[in-house]
Every structure is written in structure tokens, then in C-alpha cells.
Design a protein around this motif. Structure first.
Motif, PDB file in Angstrom:
ATOM      1  N   UNK A  29       3.797   3.088  61.377  1.00 51.37           N
ATOM      2  CA  UNK A  29       4.882   3.260  62.333  1.00 51.37           C
ATOM      3  C   UNK A  29       5.829   4.298  61.739  1.00 51.37           C
ATOM      4  N   UNK A  30       6.080   5.358  62.485  1.00 51.07           N
ATOM      5  CA  UNK A  30       6.984   6.399  61.992  1.00 51.07           C
ATOM      6  C   UNK A  30       8.388   6.143  62.503  1.00 51.07           C
ATOM      7  N   UNK A  31       9.307   6.002  61.580  1.00 48.14           N
ATOM      8  CA  UNK A  31      10.726   5.797  61.891  1.00 48.14           C
ATOM      9  C   UNK A  31      11.506   6.668  60.919  1.00 48.14           C
ATOM     10  N   UNK A  32      12.691   6.228  60.489  1.00 47.67           N
ATOM     11  CA  UNK A  32      13.443   6.998  59.506  1.00 47.67           C
ATOM     12  C   UNK A  32      12.648   7.128  58.209  1.00 47.67           C
ATOM     13  N   UNK A  33      11.752   6.174  57.958  1.00 46.39           N
ATOM     14  CA  UNK A  33      10.784   6.242  56.863  1.00 46.39           C
ATOM     15  C   UNK A  33       9.504   5.585  57.374  1.00 46.39           C
ATOM     16  N   UNK A  34       8.349   5.929  56.796  1.00 49.56           N
ATOM     17  CA  UNK A  34       7.103   5.335  57.286  1.00 49.56           C
ATOM     18  C   UNK A  34       7.067   3.831  57.034  1.00 49.56           C
ATOM     19  N   UNK A  35       6.574   3.085  58.022  1.00 51.89           N
ATOM     20  CA  UNK A  35       6.458   1.637  57.928  1.00 51.89           C
ATOM     21  C   UNK A  35       5.019   1.237  58.243  1.00 51.89           C
ATOM     22  N   UNK A  36       4.647   0.026  57.865  1.00 49.36           N
ATOM     23  CA  UNK A  36       3.296  -0.470  58.117  1.00 49.36           C
ATOM     24  C   UNK A  36       3.369  -1.733  58.965  1.00 49.36           C
ATOM     25  N   UNK A  37       2.616  -1.755  60.055  1.00 48.74           N
ATOM     26  CA  UNK A  37       2.470  -2.954  60.872  1.00 48.74           C
ATOM     27  C   UNK A  37       1.131  -3.577  60.521  1.00 48.74           C
ATOM     28  N   UNK A  38       1.154  -4.840  60.141  1.00 49.35           N
ATOM     29  CA  UNK A  38      -0.061  -5.604  59.857  1.00 49.35           C
ATOM     30  C   UNK A  38      -0.251  -6.613  60.980  1.00 49.35           C
ATOM     31  N   UNK A  39      -1.437  -6.606  61.584  1.00 52.30           N
ATOM     32  CA  UNK A  39      -1.764  -7.547  62.653  1.00 52.30           C
ATOM     33  C   UNK A  39      -3.052  -8.273  62.269  1.00 52.30           C
ATOM     34  N   UNK A  40      -3.039  -9.610  62.368  1.00 55.24           N
ATOM     35  CA  UNK A  40      -4.188 -10.429  61.974  1.00 55.24           C
ATOM     36  C   UNK A  40      -4.525 -11.389  63.106  1.00 55.24           C
ATOM     37  N   UNK A  41      -5.833 -11.591  63.329  1.00 57.59           N
ATOM     38  CA  UNK A  41      -6.308 -12.572  64.302  1.00 57.59           C
ATOM     39  C   UNK A  41      -7.602 -13.179  63.788  1.00 57.59           C
ATOM     40  N   UNK A  42      -7.890 -14.403  64.209  1.00 59.72           N
ATOM     41  CA  UNK A  42      -9.157 -15.005  63.794  1.00 59.72           C
ATOM     42  C   UNK A  42     -10.292 -14.422  64.631  1.00 59.72           C
ATOM     43  N   UNK A  43     -11.504 -14.823  64.326  1.00 60.91           N
ATOM     44  CA  UNK A  43     -12.677 -14.216  64.962  1.00 60.91           C
ATOM     45  C   UNK A  43     -12.800 -14.522  66.453  1.00 60.91           C
ATOM     46  N   UNK A  44     -12.028 -15.480  66.961  1.00 57.70           N
ATOM     47  CA  UNK A  44     -12.061 -15.776  68.393  1.00 57.70           C
ATOM     48  C   UNK A  44     -11.475 -14.635  69.226  1.00 57.70           C
ATOM     49  N   UNK A  45     -10.622 -13.812  68.603  1.00 53.73           N
ATOM     50  CA  UNK A  45     -10.017 -12.678  69.309  1.00 53.73           C
ATOM     51  C   UNK A  45     -10.835 -11.424  69.009  1.00 53.73           C
ATOM     52  N   UNK A  46     -11.344 -10.812  70.036  1.00 52.82           N
ATOM     53  CA  UNK A  46     -12.135  -9.596  69.922  1.00 52.82           C
ATOM     54  C   UNK A  46     -11.351  -8.507  69.196  1.00 52.82           C
ATOM     55  N   UNK A  47     -12.028  -7.726  68.347  1.00 52.52           N
ATOM     56  CA  UNK A  47     -11.355  -6.657  67.592  1.00 52.52           C
ATOM     57  C   UNK A  47     -10.665  -5.658  68.521  1.00 52.52           C
ATOM     58  N   UNK A  48     -11.290  -5.325  69.639  1.00 56.48           N
ATOM     59  CA  UNK A  48     -10.675  -4.375  70.571  1.00 56.48           C
ATOM     60  C   UNK A  48      -9.377  -4.934  71.146  1.00 56.48           C
ATOM     61  N   UNK A  49      -9.335  -6.232  71.417  1.00 54.27           N
ATOM     62  CA  UNK A  49      -8.120  -6.857  71.945  1.00 54.27           C
ATOM     63  C   UNK A  49      -7.046  -6.881  70.860  1.00 54.27           C
ATOM     64  N   UNK A  50      -7.444  -7.192  69.635  1.00 55.05           N
ATOM     65  CA  UNK A  50      -6.498  -7.155  68.515  1.00 55.05           C
ATOM     66  C   UNK A  50      -5.908  -5.753  68.369  1.00 55.05           C
ATOM     67  N   UNK A  51      -6.756  -4.746  68.386  1.00 58.19           N
ATOM     68  CA  UNK A  51      -6.282  -3.366  68.261  1.00 58.19           C
ATOM     69  C   UNK A  51      -5.335  -3.007  69.402  1.00 58.19           C
TER      70      UNK A  51
END
Length: 141
Positions: free
Chosen positions: A103-125
Motif C-alpha cells: 500500500x503506497x501512502x506517505x511511506x510504503x505499507x504492507x497489507x497481510x490478508x489470510x483465509x483458510x482453505x474454504x475461501x478460494x484464492x481468487x476471492x481472497x485476492x
């Protein structure tokens, strides 16, 4: 865990430009929209947790540092291969998936998103990118 993340969050909140209440609201809204998300965390480029919304028993400080390092490595690999700038990195396991977004803001930031295998990778993305866009608006707006 609340104490661990709380102490790192308090430090990050003291930095100018980080409205932690607004960031937490965006993270909470994203998890409400997609209950399959088990963790959303925003951290600084130097690996400090700013805010998180999680149902996982994790150490937010350790995860923030590792997530940023992993994303930075992915960005470096992309540059070495003369590819365009990396938009995100993923980790896929039989038990779940992780998406890391810069995430680009006043300084670069990192968003971490986690889901279990029941959630499709495309939906997570999809949800991670949508959350990242909302965070970018809050951070840059």
C-alpha cells in the motif's frame, strides 16, 4: 496478543499520517463483508504492526516483520527478472492462503490478508485488493 499488537500499534499511531481508528474500521468492514478472512493486518515497511483485525492466535509483531520481508523479497525477484513492479505476493498451503499487498501512502505499507482453505484464492485476492484500495483512500485522502 492484544498487548503485543497494542504496544506496536501505539508506537505506529504516534507516527504522523496513521489514523489507526480509520484503518481498523476498514479492516473490520472487510472482514464483515467476507467472513472467510481470518486476518487482515496493516504494517509498516520496517515490519511494525499498525492495526489488525484477526481471529488467529498470532504474534502481530513477528508476523508484521515476516510479511513485509516476504513481500519485499517478491518485489526484488520481480525486478531481477525485469518484470513490471510486483502488485502482490501469495503463499498457498493446504490449510489456507496468504496475500500480501504493498500500500503506497506517505511511506510504503504492507497489507497481510489470510483465509483458510474454504475461501478460494481468487476471492481472497479480490477482497485483499479491495481492502487495500480502501486503505489507500483513507491513508492518502
Amino acid at each position: 496478543m492484544a498487548q503485543l499488537v497494542g504496544s506496536s500499534t501505539a508506537h505506529a499511531a504516534a507516527r504522523p499520517g496513521h489514523d489507526t481508528a480509520a484503518i481498523k474500521a476498514v479492516l473490520a468492514q472487510a472482514r464483515q463483508r467476507e467472513p472467510g478472512l481470518s486476518l487482515l493486518m496493516l504494517s509498516t515497511a520496517d515490519g511494525r504492526a499498525i492495526a489488525e483485525d484477526s481471529s488467529l492466535p498470532i504474534d502481530g509483531r513477528r508476523l508484521a516483520a515476516m510479511a513485509n520481508s516476504f513481500l519485499t523479497l517478491g518485489e526484488t525477484v520481480s525486478r531481477e527478472l525485469a518484470l513490471d513492479k510486483a502488485e502482490y505476493a501469495t503463499i498457498c498451503t493446504p490449510l489456507g492462503n496468504v496475500v500480501l499487498i504493498r500500500i503506497l501512502a506517505d511511506s510504503p505499507l504492507t497489507l497481510t490478508a489470510v483465509a483458510d482453505s474454504a475461501l478460494n484464492l481468487a476471492v481472497l485476492l479480490f477482497h485483499a485488493r479491495e481492502c487495500g484500495a480502501r486503505l489507500g483512500a483513507v491513508l492518502n485522502g
